[in-house]
Design a protein around this motif. Sequence first.
Motif, PDB file in Angstrom:
ATOM      1  N   THR A  34      -3.117   8.287  -4.679  1.00 29.70           N
ATOM      2  CA  THR A  34      -3.178   7.440  -3.470  1.00 29.70           C
ATOM      3  C   THR A  34      -1.910   6.586  -3.371  1.00 29.70           C
ATOM      4  O   THR A  34      -1.940   5.390  -3.667  1.00 29.70           O
ATOM      5  CB  THR A  34      -4.425   6.525  -3.518  1.00 29.70           C
ATOM      6  OG1 THR A  34      -4.435   5.838  -4.782  1.00 29.70           O
ATOM      7  CG2 THR A  34      -5.700   7.316  -3.363  1.00 29.70           C
ATOM      8  N   PRO A  35      -0.802   7.187  -2.949  1.00 31.11           N
ATOM      9  CA  PRO A  35       0.479   6.461  -2.918  1.00 31.11           C
ATOM     10  C   PRO A  35       0.548   5.349  -1.878  1.00 31.11           C
ATOM     11  O   PRO A  35       1.475   4.541  -1.919  1.00 31.11           O
ATOM     12  CB  PRO A  35       1.489   7.570  -2.605  1.00 31.11           C
ATOM     13  CG  PRO A  35       0.695   8.634  -1.914  1.00 31.11           C
ATOM     14  CD  PRO A  35      -0.666   8.588  -2.527  1.00 31.11           C
ATOM     15  N   ASN A  36      -0.406   5.311  -0.951  1.00 32.42           N
ATOM     16  CA  ASN A  36      -0.383   4.273   0.084  1.00 32.42           C
ATOM     17  C   ASN A  36      -1.664   3.446   0.133  1.00 32.42           C
ATOM     18  O   ASN A  36      -2.012   2.894   1.170  1.00 32.42           O
ATOM     19  CB  ASN A  36      -0.133   4.922   1.453  1.00 32.42           C
ATOM     20  CG  ASN A  36       1.261   5.513   1.549  1.00 32.42           C
ATOM     21  OD1 ASN A  36       2.247   4.841   1.296  1.00 32.42           O
ATOM     22  ND2 ASN A  36       1.335   6.786   1.895  1.00 32.42           N
ATOM     23  N   LEU A  37      -2.338   3.351  -1.000  1.00 34.97           N
ATOM     24  CA  LEU A  37      -3.546   2.533  -1.078  1.00 34.97           C
ATOM     25  C   LEU A  37      -3.165   1.169  -1.657  1.00 34.97           C
ATOM     26  O   LEU A  37      -2.755   1.067  -2.816  1.00 34.97           O
ATOM     27  CB  LEU A  37      -4.593   3.210  -1.970  1.00 34.97           C
ATOM     28  CG  LEU A  37      -5.943   2.509  -2.099  1.00 34.97           C
ATOM     29  CD1 LEU A  37      -6.622   2.362  -0.742  1.00 34.97           C
ATOM     30  CD2 LEU A  37      -6.854   3.261  -3.063  1.00 34.97           C
ATOM     31  N   PRO A  38      -3.273   0.092  -0.863  1.00 35.71           N
ATOM     32  CA  PRO A  38      -2.809  -1.228  -1.320  1.00 35.71           C
ATOM     33  C   PRO A  38      -3.395  -1.674  -2.650  1.00 35.71           C
ATOM     34  O   PRO A  38      -2.710  -2.294  -3.454  1.00 35.71           O
ATOM     35  CB  PRO A  38      -3.252  -2.166  -0.193  1.00 35.71           C
ATOM     36  CG  PRO A  38      -3.356  -1.304   1.009  1.00 35.71           C
ATOM     37  CD  PRO A  38      -3.801   0.038   0.512  1.00 35.71           C
ATOM     38  N   TYR A  39      -4.674  -1.342  -2.902  1.00 34.87           N
ATOM     39  CA  TYR A  39      -5.327  -1.791  -4.127  1.00 34.87           C
ATOM     40  C   TYR A  39      -4.728  -1.122  -5.356  1.00 34.87           C
ATOM     41  O   TYR A  39      -4.640  -1.741  -6.412  1.00 34.87           O
ATOM     42  CB  TYR A  39      -6.838  -1.535  -4.044  1.00 34.87           C
ATOM     43  CG  TYR A  39      -7.428  -2.191  -2.837  1.00 34.87           C
ATOM     44  CD1 TYR A  39      -7.690  -3.553  -2.826  1.00 34.87           C
ATOM     45  CD2 TYR A  39      -7.653  -1.473  -1.661  1.00 34.87           C
ATOM     46  CE1 TYR A  39      -8.186  -4.176  -1.695  1.00 34.87           C
ATOM     47  CE2 TYR A  39      -8.150  -2.096  -0.532  1.00 34.87           C
ATOM     48  CZ  TYR A  39      -8.401  -3.439  -0.546  1.00 34.87           C
ATOM     49  OH  TYR A  39      -8.874  -4.060   0.580  1.00 34.87           O
ATOM     50  N   VAL A  40      -4.317   0.118  -5.215  1.00 37.42           N
ATOM     51  CA  VAL A  40      -3.657   0.804  -6.324  1.00 37.42           C
ATOM     52  C   VAL A  40      -2.224   0.294  -6.469  1.00 37.42           C
ATOM     53  O   VAL A  40      -1.751   0.028  -7.575  1.00 37.42           O
ATOM     54  CB  VAL A  40      -3.676   2.339  -6.111  1.00 37.42           C
ATOM     55  CG1 VAL A  40      -2.702   3.033  -7.048  1.00 37.42           C
ATOM     56  CG2 VAL A  40      -5.089   2.872  -6.329  1.00 37.42           C
ATOM     57  N   LEU A  41      -1.530   0.129  -5.354  1.00 31.60           N
ATOM     58  CA  LEU A  41      -0.133  -0.325  -5.396  1.00 31.60           C
ATOM     59  C   LEU A  41      -0.004  -1.679  -6.093  1.00 31.60           C
ATOM     60  O   LEU A  41       0.926  -1.903  -6.865  1.00 31.60           O
ATOM     61  CB  LEU A  41       0.439  -0.414  -3.974  1.00 31.60           C
ATOM     62  CG  LEU A  41       0.629   0.920  -3.240  1.00 31.60           C
ATOM     63  CD1 LEU A  41       1.063   0.676  -1.801  1.00 31.60           C
ATOM     64  CD2 LEU A  41       1.649   1.791  -3.953  1.00 31.60           C
ATOM     65  N   ARG A  42      -0.935  -2.570  -5.844  1.00 29.94           N
ATOM     66  CA  ARG A  42      -0.819  -3.900  -6.451  1.00 29.94           C
ATOM     67  C   ARG A  42      -1.010  -3.837  -7.966  1.00 29.94           C
ATOM     68  O   ARG A  42      -0.352  -4.574  -8.716  1.00 29.94           O
ATOM     69  CB  ARG A  42      -1.800  -4.875  -5.819  1.00 29.94           C
ATOM     70  CG  ARG A  42      -3.251  -4.714  -6.155  1.00 29.94           C
ATOM     71  CD  ARG A  42      -4.086  -5.652  -5.297  1.00 29.94           C
ATOM     72  NE  ARG A  42      -5.379  -5.940  -5.888  1.00 29.94           N
ATOM     73  CZ  ARG A  42      -6.252  -6.790  -5.382  1.00 29.94           C
ATOM     74  NH1 ARG A  42      -5.968  -7.431  -4.253  1.00 29.94           N
ATOM     75  NH2 ARG A  42      -7.400  -7.034  -5.959  1.00 29.94           N
ATOM     76  N   TYR A  43      -1.896  -2.945  -8.435  1.00 25.07           N
ATOM     77  CA  TYR A  43      -2.096  -2.812  -9.878  1.00 25.07           C
ATOM     78  C   TYR A  43      -0.927  -2.080 -10.529  1.00 25.07           C
ATOM     79  O   TYR A  43      -0.529  -2.405 -11.653  1.00 25.07           O
ATOM     80  CB  TYR A  43      -3.415  -2.089 -10.167  1.00 25.07           C
ATOM     81  CG  TYR A  43      -4.639  -2.845  -9.712  1.00 25.07           C
ATOM     82  CD1 TYR A  43      -4.749  -4.217  -9.931  1.00 25.07           C
ATOM     83  CD2 TYR A  43      -5.677  -2.204  -9.051  1.00 25.07           C
ATOM     84  CE1 TYR A  43      -5.869  -4.926  -9.508  1.00 25.07           C
ATOM     85  CE2 TYR A  43      -6.795  -2.905  -8.629  1.00 25.07           C
ATOM     86  CZ  TYR A  43      -6.883  -4.264  -8.853  1.00 25.07           C
ATOM     87  OH  TYR A  43      -7.987  -4.962  -8.427  1.00 25.07           O
TER      88      TYR A  43
END
Length: 490
Positions: free
Chosen positions: A247-256
């Motif tokens: 998920t390269p554009n999922l904010p919750y993953v990006l923040r972690y």
Amino acid sequence: MSEQSKTTLKPRLLELNCHFTWRLLEEDCDIVELEERLHNQIEYLLTENKYMVHNLLAYAEHLKGDYPEAIANLEKAEEQILKANSDETNRKCLVTYGNYAWVYYHTKQYEKAQIYIDKVASIFQELKSSSQDSSKLPEIYGEQGWSLLKFCGQYYAKSKECFEKALETDPDDPEWNSGYATVVYRMEGFNGRRCPADECKSVPLLQRAVKLNPKDSVVKALLGLKLQDLNQVTQAQKYIEEALEQTPNLPYVLRYVAKFYRRAGKTEEALKVLKRAIGLTPTSGFLHHQIGLCYRQKMIRQKNASARYGRSYSQNTGNHSEEVKELIQKAIFHFEMALEHKKTFIFAYTDLANMYTEAKRYHKAEETFKKALDIKKLTEEEKQQIHFNYGRFLENYMRSETEAVKHYREALLISELTRERQSSEVALKRLADRMVKRDASDATGFCLLGFLYKLNQNTRKAIECYEKASELDPDNEEYLSVLCDLKLTI
């Protein structure tokens, strides 16, 4: 509906198991910030259970008094449950129907409220006739667990209990396993706690959640962060990269992912990821705080490099002090933005105050510490963090030992075993020794040493110090009172 019927309606409403009876208190949460988070989750989260988000959002709208929006969200929740058309459809509707009944009650549409109370009763009757235990419905416990988890950190312990009850009946459900693993992970690091490796229970839970639902990239990222905490770097990076690829554009993953890079010292990579995430959710207080931490990290590196290499470093890299100032201003901007969007974000308050201190804006720093202390319903760890940082500021920048001691003592009197508590004890010992060395006729230093010995249950040494303090200040009733209490314990 008659007044009598309205009166008899309330007890039946209180029997419903839904957001209105779960004690989700408005004063424990920033409702505007919660609402924004829930809207982001509806837009970005990849889950079949978004109905739970709509249910909680309906409750948030009720707290704001926006009942048309509350009804609209309940309709969306019901639509998603019915569309899934699973064996659990009726059971999943129980919370939604309970919420409907309460919303209609608050809008004085008592007949409609009664209709939904009857719908809940009908489902329970159906479950009873099919020999299902209606007192242990994982759908209700699981949704309550997620709601408590999303509402605020003070509810984590209750959320954990709810997920445990859901898993008793349905141990292999991916959603409840993810929720359980997430809340245990959050509790281990809540308010800056440091969980020792031998006490860490979240790793096997996160691993099980990933196994049950390999598509859950958010839980995968949390597992990566926890393994990083435990210095299992290779495995940690594997999960972080998998989550980012999924998920390269999922904010919750990006923040972690960004947090992982920042803690690994890869500040530029972290900033790159955070800027992508902030483009998707520009009002995320968490993301602004993380960006501020990255600029703070760069500022510290620049200052350390300058200290190591001296003037030649500054000459070779241009105007070093100007670069540091720019990094400080960027960090301040993002910490301020974090608080604009999340007004009870205690980490952001202390980080902002400390950064104001770096900028020599001491009045703003003190103002920020005082604002943080004025926030209602602070947790013990949050109070500890503010008092320690405020004490350090008063000691080192305002040259006010007396005021600094007050705040270090407040931090130390809170029993939570945090880094701030340990640092406060070290600071008080240093100040007490300095006072005694500077003026052996001043009782204050001996009183402070006595306080520390008493706190550490070294009664003999505490008595010696308070006796010395009383000799130097014989009219001080506090010293005499403490000394008397200490002697009575022997």
